[in-house]
Design a protein around this motif. Structure first.
Motif, PDB file in Angstrom:
ATOM      1  N   TYR A   1       0.845  -1.181   0.000  1.00 18.19           N
ATOM      2  CA  TYR A   1       0.000   0.000   0.000  1.00 18.19           C
ATOM      3  C   TYR A   1       0.885   1.237   0.000  1.00 18.19           C
ATOM      4  CZ  TYR A   1      -3.797  -3.096   1.557  1.00 18.19           C
ATOM      5  OH  TYR A   1      -4.728  -4.091   1.658  1.00 18.19           O
ATOM      6  N   ARG A   2       0.637   2.113  -0.939  1.00 17.17           N
ATOM      7  CA  ARG A   2       1.280   3.421  -0.995  1.00 17.17           C
ATOM      8  C   ARG A   2       0.159   4.454  -1.058  1.00 17.17           C
ATOM      9  NH1 ARG A   2       6.661   4.192  -0.011  1.00 17.17           N
ATOM     10  NH2 ARG A   2       7.880   3.711  -1.845  1.00 17.17           N
ATOM     11  N   LYS A   3       0.494   5.704  -0.901  1.00 25.08           N
ATOM     12  CA  LYS A   3      -0.535   6.743  -0.901  1.00 25.08           C
ATOM     13  C   LYS A   3      -1.377   6.649  -2.176  1.00 25.08           C
ATOM     14  CE  LYS A   3      -1.142  11.663  -0.075  1.00 25.08           C
ATOM     15  NZ  LYS A   3      -1.822  12.141  -1.264  1.00 25.08           N
ATOM     16  N   ASP A   4      -2.674   6.400  -2.000  1.00 22.09           N
ATOM     17  CA  ASP A   4      -3.638   6.320  -3.098  1.00 22.09           C
ATOM     18  C   ASP A   4      -3.340   5.216  -4.104  1.00 22.09           C
ATOM     19  OD1 ASP A   4      -4.996   8.547  -2.013  1.00 22.09           O
ATOM     20  OD2 ASP A   4      -3.595   9.901  -3.017  1.00 22.09           O
ATOM     21  N   ARG A   5      -2.697   4.134  -3.652  1.00 18.72           N
ATOM     22  CA  ARG A   5      -2.367   3.046  -4.576  1.00 18.72           C
ATOM     23  C   ARG A   5      -2.146   1.756  -3.774  1.00 18.72           C
ATOM     24  NH1 ARG A   5       1.497   5.144  -8.354  1.00 18.72           N
ATOM     25  NH2 ARG A   5      -0.395   5.770  -9.409  1.00 18.72           N
ATOM     26  N   CYS A   6      -2.500   0.649  -4.411  1.00 12.02           N
ATOM     27  CA  CYS A   6      -2.226  -0.664  -3.820  1.00 12.02           C
ATOM     28  C   CYS A   6      -1.724  -1.584  -4.919  1.00 12.02           C
ATOM     29  CB  CYS A   6      -3.492  -1.244  -3.188  1.00 12.02           C
ATOM     30  SG  CYS A   6      -3.261  -2.872  -2.416  1.00 12.02           S
ATOM     31  N   TYR A   7      -0.595  -2.220  -4.662  1.00 10.31           N
ATOM     32  CA  TYR A   7      -0.042  -3.231  -5.563  1.00 10.31           C
ATOM     33  C   TYR A   7      -0.404  -4.590  -4.972  1.00 10.31           C
ATOM     34  CZ  TYR A   7       2.744   0.689  -7.204  1.00 10.31           C
ATOM     35  OH  TYR A   7       3.142   1.903  -7.701  1.00 10.31           O
ATOM     36  N   VAL A   8      -0.988  -5.454  -5.782  1.00 13.14           N
ATOM     37  CA  VAL A   8      -1.367  -6.792  -5.336  1.00 13.14           C
ATOM     38  C   VAL A   8      -0.593  -7.784  -6.198  1.00 13.14           C
ATOM     39  CG1 VAL A   8      -3.252  -8.410  -4.944  1.00 13.14           C
ATOM     40  CG2 VAL A   8      -3.673  -5.947  -4.712  1.00 13.14           C
ATOM     41  N   ILE A   9       0.149  -8.655  -5.532  1.00 11.37           N
ATOM     42  CA  ILE A   9       1.011  -9.611  -6.216  1.00 11.37           C
ATOM     43  C   ILE A   9       0.529 -11.021  -5.883  1.00 11.37           C
ATOM     44  CG2 ILE A   9       3.390 -10.386  -6.551  1.00 11.37           C
ATOM     45  CD1 ILE A   9       4.236  -7.674  -5.179  1.00 11.37           C
ATOM     46  N   GLY A  10      -0.157 -11.658  -6.817  1.00 10.65           N
ATOM     47  CA  GLY A  10      -0.518 -13.052  -6.643  1.00 10.65           C
ATOM     48  C   GLY A  10       0.707 -13.897  -6.946  1.00 10.65           C
ATOM     49  N   ARG A  11       0.871 -14.962  -6.177  1.00  7.06           N
ATOM     50  CA  ARG A  11       2.088 -15.762  -6.379  1.00  7.06           C
ATOM     51  C   ARG A  11       1.911 -17.177  -5.856  1.00  7.06           C
ATOM     52  NH1 ARG A  11       4.904 -14.555  -1.346  1.00  7.06           N
ATOM     53  NH2 ARG A  11       6.013 -16.432  -1.791  1.00  7.06           N
ATOM     54  N   ARG A  12       2.883 -18.018  -6.133  1.00  8.11           N
ATOM     55  CA  ARG A  12       2.856 -19.401  -5.665  1.00  8.11           C
ATOM     56  C   ARG A  12       3.089 -19.440  -4.166  1.00  8.11           C
ATOM     57  NH1 ARG A  12       5.953 -22.946 -10.022  1.00  8.11           N
ATOM     58  NH2 ARG A  12       4.964 -24.563  -8.805  1.00  8.11           N
ATOM     59  N   TYR A  13       2.615 -20.510  -3.566  1.00 10.28           N
ATOM     60  CA  TYR A  13       2.788 -20.675  -2.117  1.00 10.28           C
ATOM     61  C   TYR A  13       4.275 -20.734  -1.760  1.00 10.28           C
ATOM     62  CZ  TYR A  13      -1.977 -21.620  -0.515  1.00 10.28           C
ATOM     63  OH  TYR A  13      -3.285 -21.509  -0.142  1.00 10.28           O
ATOM     64  N   GLN A  14       4.577 -20.168  -0.631  1.00  9.38           N
ATOM     65  CA  GLN A  14       5.936 -20.246  -0.107  1.00  9.38           C
ATOM     66  C   GLN A  14       6.287 -21.719   0.055  1.00  9.38           C
ATOM     67  OE1 GLN A  14       6.760 -17.463   3.032  1.00  9.38           O
ATOM     68  NE2 GLN A  14       7.968 -18.982   4.118  1.00  9.38           N
TER      69      GLN A  14
END
Length: 181
Positions: A122-135
Motif C-alpha cells: 500500500y502506498r498513498k492512493d495506490r495498492c499493488y497486489v502480487i498473486g504468487r505461488r505458495y511459499q
C-alpha cells in the motif's frame, strides 16, 4: 485510528527503513487473513499518513506468502524512493496496480476465494497486489532468503556483499519469475 484500536510497534530487527508492525484491534486475535474492513482501514491509514510522511507505505503477506506469524499484522515502512516493483516497467511478476480501494479489494477477494497466496504493498492512493505461488512450492536461490512483500517488491536482504556481486538482472528476474502462479 478511525475508531479502531491500532497498535504500531517498532520492529527490533528491521529489514526496511522505519520498519513497524501494525496490528488492528489486537484483542480480536485475527488470523493473518485480509478482510475488507482491514483493507479499507489500511488504505485510509496510508493515505492519511502518506500526506504527512512522504514515502510512507505498508506491506502485507498472506498466509503461504511470507507471513511468519498467523496473527493479522501489516508492516509499515518509509521510503521516498520508488520500490523496484513501482518503477520497473517489465517486472517478472504479474502485478495488479490499483488506484481505487474497491477495485484492489475485488482482486484480493478473488485470490482469497481461489486460495491463492498474495502480497500487498500500500502506498498513498495506490495498492499493488502480487498473486504468487505458495511459499515453499518453488526452490529459490540461496540469496533469496524470504518471499515476503519486500522481497517480491525487489528489496532483498543479503548476507554479505559477495552475494550481491554474484547477482545480476537475469538471476533476479528468474528468481522472481519462478514465483508466478
Amino acid at each position: 485510528y478511525a475508531g479502531n484500536d491500532v497498535r504500531v510497534l517498532y520492529n527490533k530487527f528491521p529489514f526496511v527503513a522505519y520498519h513497524t508492525i501494525i496490528v488492528i484491534s489486537p484483542e480480536q486475535e485475527k488470523a493473518q487473513v485480509l478482510d475488507q474492513g482491514s483493507h479499507d482501514l489500511i488504505w485510509s491509514l496510508v493515505a492519511d499518513a502518506g500526506s504527512a510522511i512522504p514515502g510512507f507505505g505498508v506491506g502485507f503477506n498472506s498466509l503461504a506468502a511470507g507471513a511468519s506469524v498467523n496473527h493479522q499484522h501489516f508492516q509499515g515502512f518509509i521510503d521516498e524512493c520508488p520500490l523496484p516493483v513501482e518503477s520497473y516497467g517489465d517486472y517478472p511478476l504479474d502485478i495488479g496496480m490499483f488506484d481505487n480501494c474497491d477495485e484492489a479489494w475485488e482482486c484480493i477477494e478473488t485470490f482469497l476465494e481461489q486460495d491463492t497466496a498474495f502480497n500487498c504493498i500500500y502506498r498513498k492512493d495506490r495498492c499493488y497486489v502480487i498473486g504468487r505461488r505458495y511459499q515453499g512450492e518453488v526452490e529459490l536461490p540461496g540469496w533469496l532468503l524470504a518471499t515476503g512483500w519486500s522481497d517480491l517488491a525487489g528489496l532483498f536482504m543479503l548476507p554479505d556483499e559477495s552475494v550481491l556481486d554474484s547477482m545480476d538482472d537475469v538471476s533476479i528476474s528468474e528468481a522472481l519469475y519462478s514465483m508466478k502462479f
